[in-house]
Design a protein around this motif. Structure first.
Motif, PDB file in Angstrom:
ATOM      1  N   THR A 188       0.855  -1.193   0.000  1.00 22.79           N
ATOM      2  CA  THR A 188       0.000   0.000   0.000  1.00 22.79           C
ATOM      3  C   THR A 188       0.891   1.242   0.000  1.00 22.79           C
TER       4      THR A 188
ATOM      5  N   ASN B 191       1.710   5.379  -1.898  1.00 21.75           N
ATOM      6  CA  ASN B 191       1.837   6.024  -3.202  1.00 21.75           C
ATOM      7  C   ASN B 191       2.883   7.135  -3.132  1.00 21.75           C
TER       8      ASN B 191
ATOM      9  N   ASP C  30      -3.244   6.156   0.531  1.00 22.76           N
ATOM     10  CA  ASP C  30      -3.976   5.884  -0.708  1.00 22.76           C
ATOM     11  C   ASP C  30      -5.368   6.513  -0.684  1.00 22.76           C
ATOM     12  N   ILE C  31      -6.035   6.409   0.452  1.00 24.71           N
ATOM     13  CA  ILE C  31      -7.370   7.005   0.578  1.00 24.71           C
ATOM     14  C   ILE C  31      -7.275   8.525   0.443  1.00 24.71           C
TER      15      ILE C  31
ATOM     16  N   ALA D 131      -4.937  10.213  -1.106  1.00 24.78           N
ATOM     17  CA  ALA D 131      -4.533  10.561  -2.473  1.00 24.78           C
ATOM     18  C   ALA D 131      -5.717  10.543  -3.427  1.00 24.78           C
ATOM     19  N   LYS D 132      -6.661   9.634  -3.213  1.00 23.15           N
ATOM     20  CA  LYS D 132      -7.854   9.594  -4.071  1.00 23.15           C
ATOM     21  C   LYS D 132      -8.665  10.873  -3.942  1.00 23.15           C
ATOM     22  N   GLU D 133      -8.650  11.431  -2.753  1.00 19.19           N
ATOM     23  CA  GLU D 133      -9.422  12.653  -2.501  1.00 19.19           C
ATOM     24  C   GLU D 133      -8.649  13.911  -2.865  1.00 19.19           C
TER      25      GLU D 133
ATOM     26  N   GLY E  58      -5.394  13.976  -4.469  1.00 20.67           N
ATOM     27  CA  GLY E  58      -4.349  13.856  -5.478  1.00 20.67           C
ATOM     28  C   GLY E  58      -3.010  13.639  -4.805  1.00 20.67           C
ATOM     29  N   GLU E  59      -2.055  13.091  -5.535  1.00 22.08           N
ATOM     30  CA  GLU E  59      -0.756  12.775  -4.942  1.00 22.08           C
ATOM     31  C   GLU E  59       0.095  14.015  -4.699  1.00 22.08           C
TER      32      GLU E  59
ATOM     33  N   LYS F 247      -7.226  10.262   7.673  1.00 26.41           N
ATOM     34  CA  LYS F 247      -7.766   9.082   6.984  1.00 26.41           C
ATOM     35  C   LYS F 247      -7.447   7.769   7.694  1.00 26.41           C
TER      36      LYS F 247
END
Length: 509
Positions: free
Chosen positions: A438, A440, A482-483, A485-487, A489-490, A501
């Motif tokens: 997991t 990013n 990861d959660i 980053a989805k919201e 962005g990286e 999160k």
């Protein structure tokens, strides 16, 4: 889930054949069938697709020949490029080569046609080299790999991208960049260690009928961390539970300009479920911490002239630890020489589990033998730069052998090592290594390591064993990233986003 080396998977193949009578041809057939299944799962109906299958002379090439046959039966237009003469290929490959010859499938045994063939292909199958590759690639094989990469077509690698060392993820001269890799029985280290992880693309693990009992009884000591494993580790809460049941964490951290590191460590410990958190901080900075963090307590400590924690704080710290369940040392402590001396003295004397990070790791550089004489269970959480200073080898050397080096240091010093990076490697002194997948690139920013320290130490306080705390903490840390980053962005991801999160990450496992 276990992760195999090339030798370990070879021994499983051999045992399947000798003990259970699963022939090598059956294994090859199943590998081909499963590869086609995963191709259909990703790309849909393959009827009328132009597919180029590029095969080496070993059994990986034989897998490719099986794939070619099944694709042809599904209505695809298949062309095989065999990068050797038919006389040179392995015994099982010859069996499958004879079959496709009788099917009148086009087979080219020189590289002269490959460039034109790849240009018209919709999909390319890489079946050149498997997990046994140990020498650098050259000649016709290097040419074929470079043409595959230049084609910009979707590429499926059979078992592992050709050119990736399956035991460490390093590139052997050149390597295929795959969009999808279908591997067999178990993932290999090269799929999860960079740069191999990047070259593998999406990884699928196919069952080719090697008996599960063989895998379970094997002495493989490298493991992939899974959500199911983490779910089993996390403590369950009774309806009538109170904060005292979830432990008390003491965090020794902070100095001028680095107060945020201590705060993030404390907040992440609270978010992972720790009952009580106390920050041990320089007394001149205590007011800053009391303003910054509401839910944690503080313990003002004697300070040096530079407002870092002084050796004079030692007895106060040791007395406080009588009511703590674990201690995290290092975030934002500074590299003040007096503070470093205090850290070394404390590590020798503390009797509760210790998570050592950041400046605390730097403080024992040149004094690593301290770790051999501790009275407590120790986890260190270095990034490659910190570990480089501790064991006096370059960060590049560490990154080329992350698993082997983490395992060696863990066994040498009888500690747990959580070597941060993509993908984080956790090693324990018994020789087991756990790889996390997991996380990013957005997590490559200041403070994310402090978050991890708080999470691991916080789990220990909740009666989770140190090794399981490291496993679960690392996995949830990456999952929270990861959660977030989805919201977000990286590029814009910050450590504070990850802290928020953590509860969601826990819910997902």
């Amino acid at each position: 889930m276990k992760i195999a080396t090339s030798e370990e998977i070879k021994q499983l193949d051999k045992a399947a054949q000798t003990r259970f009578g699963v022939s090598s041809l059956i294994l090859m057939e199943n590998a081909g069938v499963q590869s086609v299944r995963y191709m259909e799962e990703r790309y849909g109906n393959l009827k009328d697709k132009n597919i180029a299958v590029v095969c080496g002379k070993g059994n990986n090439g034989g897998d490719g020949l099986v794939i070619a046959r099944h694709l042809s039966n599904k209505g695809a237009y298949v062309t095989v490029y065999l990068l050797s003469s038919a006389k040179e290929i392995s015994k099982d490959s010859k069996t499958n080569h004879e079959i496709i010859k009788k099917m009148n499938m086009p087979v080219y045994t020189s590289a002269s046609n490959i460039q034109a063939g790849l240009k018209k292909a919709d999909i390319i199958i890489d079946a050149i080299f498997g997990t046994g590759l140990k020498k650098d690639i050259s000649g016709i094989y290097a040419k074929a790999i470079n043409l595959i990469n230049k084609s910009k077509k979707p590429v499926i690698a059979v078992d592992i991208p050709s050119g990736i060392d399956s035991d460490n993820g390093q590139i052997k001269g050149c390597a295929v960049r795959a969009d999808l890799t279908v591997t067999f029985c178990l993932p290999k280290i090269g799929h999860l260690a960079y740069p191999g992880a990047e070259y593998s693309g999406s990884l699928k693990i196919a069952d080719i009928s090697i008996p599960k009992g063989l895998v379970n009884e094997s002495s493989i000591k490298t493991h992939l961390i899974t959500k199911d494993a983490v779910s089993e580790i996390l403590p369950k809460r009774r309806p009538d539970a109170h904060k005292g049941e979830f432990g008390h964490l003491f965090i020794l951290a902070g100095s001028p300009g680095l107060t945020g590191a201590a705060v993030m460590t404390g907040l992440s410990a609270l978010r992972i479920g720790t009952g009580l958190v106390t920050l041990g901080v320089p007394e001149g900075l205590n007011h800053i911490f009391e303003t910054k963090i509401t839910e944690a307590m503080t313990l003002p400590l004697p300070q040096t002239n530079e407002q870092t924690i002084s050796p004079a704080a030692k007895n106060k710290i040791l007395n406080f630890l009588k009511k703590a369940d674990a201690i995290a040392i290092g975030p934002g402590l500074s590299q003040n020489k007096e503070t470093a001396q205090l850290i070394r003295e404390l590590i020798r004397e503390i009797r509760i589990p210790i998570v050592i990070d950041a400046d605390a790791i730097n403080s024992i550089a040149g004094h690593a033998d301290i770790l051999k004489n501790t009275k407590a269970q120790v986890i260190i959480t270095p990034h490659p730069g910190e570990l480089s200073r501790l064991i006096n080898i370059t960060a590049d050397e560490i990154n080329r052998g992350r698993i082997a080096i983490a395992r060696k240091i863990s066994q040498q010093y009888n500690i747990i090592v959580a070597l941060k990076g993509a993908n984080t490697v956790i090693a324990e002194s018994e020789g087991n290594v756990y790889i996390n997948n997991t996380g990013n690139p957005g997590m490559a920013s200041g403070g994310t390591g402090d978050v991890l320290t708080g999470m691991i130490a916080g789990l220990i306080c909740q009666k989770v064993s140190p090794i399981n705390a490291a496993i679960a903490g690392v996995h949830l840390h990456g999952l929270a990233g990861d959660i977030a980053a989805k919201e977000k962005g990286e590029a814009g991801l910050i450590a504070g986003d990850m802290i928020e999160k953590i509860p969601e990450a826990i819910k997902t496992v």
